[in-house]
Design an enzyme around this catalytic site. Structure first.
Site, PDB file in Angstrom:
ATOM      1  N   SER A  24       0.837  -1.199   0.000  1.00  0.00           N
ATOM      2  CA  SER A  24       0.000   0.000   0.000  1.00  0.00           C
ATOM      3  C   SER A  24       0.868   1.243   0.000  1.00  0.00           C
ATOM      4  O   SER A  24       1.602   1.520   0.942  1.00  0.00           O
ATOM      5  CB  SER A  24      -0.909   0.007   1.234  1.00  0.00           C
ATOM      6  OG  SER A  24      -1.480   1.293   1.367  1.00  0.00           O
ATOM      7  N   HIS A  36      -1.055  -1.335  -4.315  1.00  0.00           N
ATOM      8  CA  HIS A  36      -2.345  -0.945  -3.717  1.00  0.00           C
ATOM      9  C   HIS A  36      -2.402   0.581  -3.582  1.00  0.00           C
ATOM     10  O   HIS A  36      -1.560   1.190  -2.917  1.00  0.00           O
ATOM     11  CB  HIS A  36      -2.460  -1.615  -2.347  1.00  0.00           C
ATOM     12  CG  HIS A  36      -3.790  -1.500  -1.693  1.00  0.00           C
ATOM     13  ND1 HIS A  36      -4.855  -2.339  -1.969  1.00  0.00           N
ATOM     14  CD2 HIS A  36      -4.248  -0.642  -0.748  1.00  0.00           C
ATOM     15  CE1 HIS A  36      -5.890  -2.015  -1.218  1.00  0.00           C
ATOM     16  NE2 HIS A  36      -5.555  -0.975  -0.468  1.00  0.00           N
ATOM     17  N   ASP A  58      -4.669   3.703  -2.382  1.00  0.00           N
ATOM     18  CA  ASP A  58      -5.801   4.038  -1.515  1.00  0.00           C
ATOM     19  C   ASP A  58      -6.319   5.440  -1.824  1.00  0.00           C
ATOM     20  O   ASP A  58      -5.604   6.422  -1.613  1.00  0.00           O
ATOM     21  CB  ASP A  58      -5.358   3.993  -0.044  1.00  0.00           C
ATOM     22  CG  ASP A  58      -5.133   2.577   0.444  1.00  0.00           C
ATOM     23  OD1 ASP A  58      -6.087   1.786   0.431  1.00  0.00           O
ATOM     24  OD2 ASP A  58      -3.998   2.255   0.838  1.00  0.00           O
ATOM     25  N   MET A  89      -9.011   8.258  -0.806  1.00  0.00           N
ATOM     26  CA  MET A  89      -9.930   8.647   0.277  1.00  0.00           C
ATOM     27  C   MET A  89     -10.476  10.048   0.020  1.00  0.00           C
ATOM     28  O   MET A  89      -9.756  10.907  -0.515  1.00  0.00           O
ATOM     29  CB  MET A  89      -9.196   8.633   1.613  1.00  0.00           C
ATOM     30  CG  MET A  89      -8.549   7.301   1.940  1.00  0.00           C
ATOM     31  SD  MET A  89      -7.815   7.327   3.580  1.00  0.00           S
ATOM     32  CE  MET A  89      -6.943   5.753   3.573  1.00  0.00           C
ATOM     33  N   HIS A  98      -8.165   1.025  -4.313  1.00  0.00           N
ATOM     34  CA  HIS A  98      -9.116   0.883  -3.204  1.00  0.00           C
ATOM     35  C   HIS A  98      -9.820   2.222  -2.995  1.00  0.00           C
ATOM     36  O   HIS A  98      -9.229   3.166  -2.466  1.00  0.00           O
ATOM     37  CB  HIS A  98      -8.339   0.445  -1.957  1.00  0.00           C
ATOM     38  CG  HIS A  98      -9.183   0.230  -0.752  1.00  0.00           C
ATOM     39  ND1 HIS A  98      -8.655   0.002   0.499  1.00  0.00           N
ATOM     40  CD2 HIS A  98     -10.534   0.207  -0.576  1.00  0.00           C
ATOM     41  CE1 HIS A  98      -9.632  -0.156   1.379  1.00  0.00           C
ATOM     42  NE2 HIS A  98     -10.781  -0.016   0.754  1.00  0.00           N
ATOM     43  N   MET A 109     -12.075   4.537  -1.152  1.00  0.00           N
ATOM     44  CA  MET A 109     -12.763   4.790   0.122  1.00  0.00           C
ATOM     45  C   MET A 109     -13.471   6.127   0.002  1.00  0.00           C
ATOM     46  O   MET A 109     -13.128   7.118   0.648  1.00  0.00           O
ATOM     47  CB  MET A 109     -11.747   4.773   1.277  1.00  0.00           C
ATOM     48  CG  MET A 109     -11.342   3.352   1.648  1.00  0.00           C
ATOM     49  SD  MET A 109      -9.769   3.310   2.526  1.00  0.00           S
ATOM     50  CE  MET A 109      -8.663   3.344   1.130  1.00  0.00           C
ATOM     51  N   MET A 145     -11.656  -5.895   5.211  1.00  0.00           N
ATOM     52  CA  MET A 145     -10.895  -4.876   5.957  1.00  0.00           C
ATOM     53  C   MET A 145     -10.598  -5.401   7.358  1.00  0.00           C
ATOM     54  O   MET A 145     -11.518  -5.773   8.102  1.00  0.00           O
ATOM     55  CB  MET A 145     -11.691  -3.575   6.064  1.00  0.00           C
ATOM     56  CG  MET A 145     -11.879  -2.814   4.760  1.00  0.00           C
ATOM     57  SD  MET A 145     -10.369  -2.414   3.866  1.00  0.00           S
ATOM     58  CE  MET A 145      -9.464  -1.444   5.080  1.00  0.00           C
ATOM     59  N   ASP A 163      -6.870  -6.355   4.082  1.00  0.00           N
ATOM     60  CA  ASP A 163      -6.266  -5.021   4.102  1.00  0.00           C
ATOM     61  C   ASP A 163      -6.314  -4.425   5.508  1.00  0.00           C
ATOM     62  O   ASP A 163      -7.383  -4.184   6.055  1.00  0.00           O
ATOM     63  CB  ASP A 163      -7.038  -4.134   3.108  1.00  0.00           C
ATOM     64  CG  ASP A 163      -6.427  -2.741   2.961  1.00  0.00           C
ATOM     65  OD1 ASP A 163      -5.366  -2.482   3.551  1.00  0.00           O
ATOM     66  OD2 ASP A 163      -7.031  -1.925   2.236  1.00  0.00           O
TER      67      ASP A 163
HETATM   68  C1  DX5 Z   1      -6.460   1.713   5.293  1.00  0.00           C
HETATM   69  C2  DX5 Z   1      -5.990   1.413   3.884  1.00  0.00           C
HETATM   70  C3  DX5 Z   1      -4.903   0.425   3.868  1.00  0.00           C
HETATM   71  C4  DX5 Z   1      -3.645   0.860   4.587  1.00  0.00           C
HETATM   72  C5  DX5 Z   1      -2.924  -0.365   5.036  1.00  0.00           C
HETATM   73  O1  DX5 Z   1      -7.615   2.418   5.249  1.00  0.00           O
HETATM   74  O2  DX5 Z   1      -7.052   0.883   3.122  1.00  0.00           O
HETATM   75  O3  DX5 Z   1      -4.607  -0.013   2.569  1.00  0.00           O
HETATM   76  O4  DX5 Z   1      -2.800   1.678   3.819  1.00  0.00           O
HETATM   77  O5  DX5 Z   1      -1.835   0.018   5.812  1.00  0.00           O
HETATM   78  P1  DX5 Z   1      -1.236  -0.938   6.949  1.00  0.00           P
HETATM   79  O6  DX5 Z   1      -0.769  -2.174   6.270  1.00  0.00           O
HETATM   80  O7  DX5 Z   1      -0.133  -0.102   7.519  1.00  0.00           O
HETATM   81  O8  DX5 Z   1      -2.341  -1.207   7.929  1.00  0.00           O
HETATM   82 ZN    ZN Z   2      -6.515  -0.105   1.230  1.00  0.00          ZN
END
Ligand code: DX5
Ligand code: ZN
Length: 215
Positions: free
Chosen positions: A6, A31, A33, A35, A64, A66, A135, A173
């Site tokens: 990630s 990955h 993310d 948001m 991903h 969010m 998750m 994740d």
């Molecule tokens: C959290 C993200 C994850 C995050 C994982 O909301 O979706 O992908 O970056 O990070 P670690 O592995 O540090 O929990």
């Molecule tokens: Zn994620």
């Protein structure tokens, strides 16, 4: 074993170097993310950054989302190099339609479940999915503690996938390291997302290799 580092935990001042390191690692996915500060209490990067990541990476881009109403950005995610698009069950009113739209855009469709959402909500769409994302933290931040009930949910997802004849992979994740990774792999996980464990390691490529060899 598929490892999906990630980028949220990467050093953005040296993004090209981080991507170069990943390009030469055993990670199959990368990955990303996204948001929006609404669905989750945090904001990350937007599409121009994603596009540049795609240009510099030779990995499968595992996006991903969010965000609320993720269907608004299916075209944009595809344009920016998305290969797999994960939307949240909790953010998608017309989930069935969104899954079809992602596939029509020629991407793999995946649905993520928050820790409080049971696996059973996917029973009517699991056969259409390419991946399910369990998750193991509440989404929003990297570096959080693994929620151990995720192991049961991986087992349940595996059962549902077998029962419905689905080909979906199971991704986990949040809070993954070699110990929690082993627990979910033994329960049936196929894809491990890892942020802090990889980018916080003295040797990130070795950390990826450790996860890669858990199965
Ligand atoms: C959290 C993200 C994850 C995050 C994982 O909301 O979706 O992908 O970056 O990070 P670690 O592995 O540090 O929990
Ligand atoms: Zn994620």
């Amino acid at each position: 074993m598929i490892v999906s580092p990630s980028l949220l935990s990467a050093d953005f001042g040296y993004l090209a170097n981080e991507l170069d390191m990943l390009n030469n690692s055993e990670a199959e996915y990368i990955h990303v993310d996204i948001m929006d500060g609404v669905f989750v209490p945090n904001i990350t990067f937007a599409f121009p950054v994603m596009k540049r990541i795609d240009q510099l990476s030779n990995k499968v881009m595992d996006v991903h989302m969010m965000i609320v109403e993720p269907q608004r950005f299916i075209g944009e995610v595809k344009k920016c190099g998305g290969d797999i698009m994960t939307v949240h069950y909790e953010a998608s009113t017309h989930l069935h339609r969104i899954i079809q739209q992602i596939k029509d855009a020629d991407m793999k469709a995946s649905v993520a479940l928050n820790p409080a959402t049971p696996v059973s909500v996917l029973s009517e769409v699991i056969a259409d999915l390419d991946m399910v994302c369990i998750m193991s933290v509440n989404p929003g931040y990297s570096g959080q503690k693994f929620i151990s009930n995720a192991v049961n949910k991986v087992r349940e997802a595996k059962e549902l996938i077998l029962k419905k004849g689905s080909k979906a992979l199971i991704e986990v994740d949040g809070g993954i390291n070699e110990t929690t990774g082993k627990l979910v792999v033994d329960a049936g996980a196929d894809v491990l997302v890892a942020g802090n464990y990889v980018f916080g390691a003295a040797d990130p490529r070795q950390a990826i290799s450790t996860l890669y060899n858990l199965k």
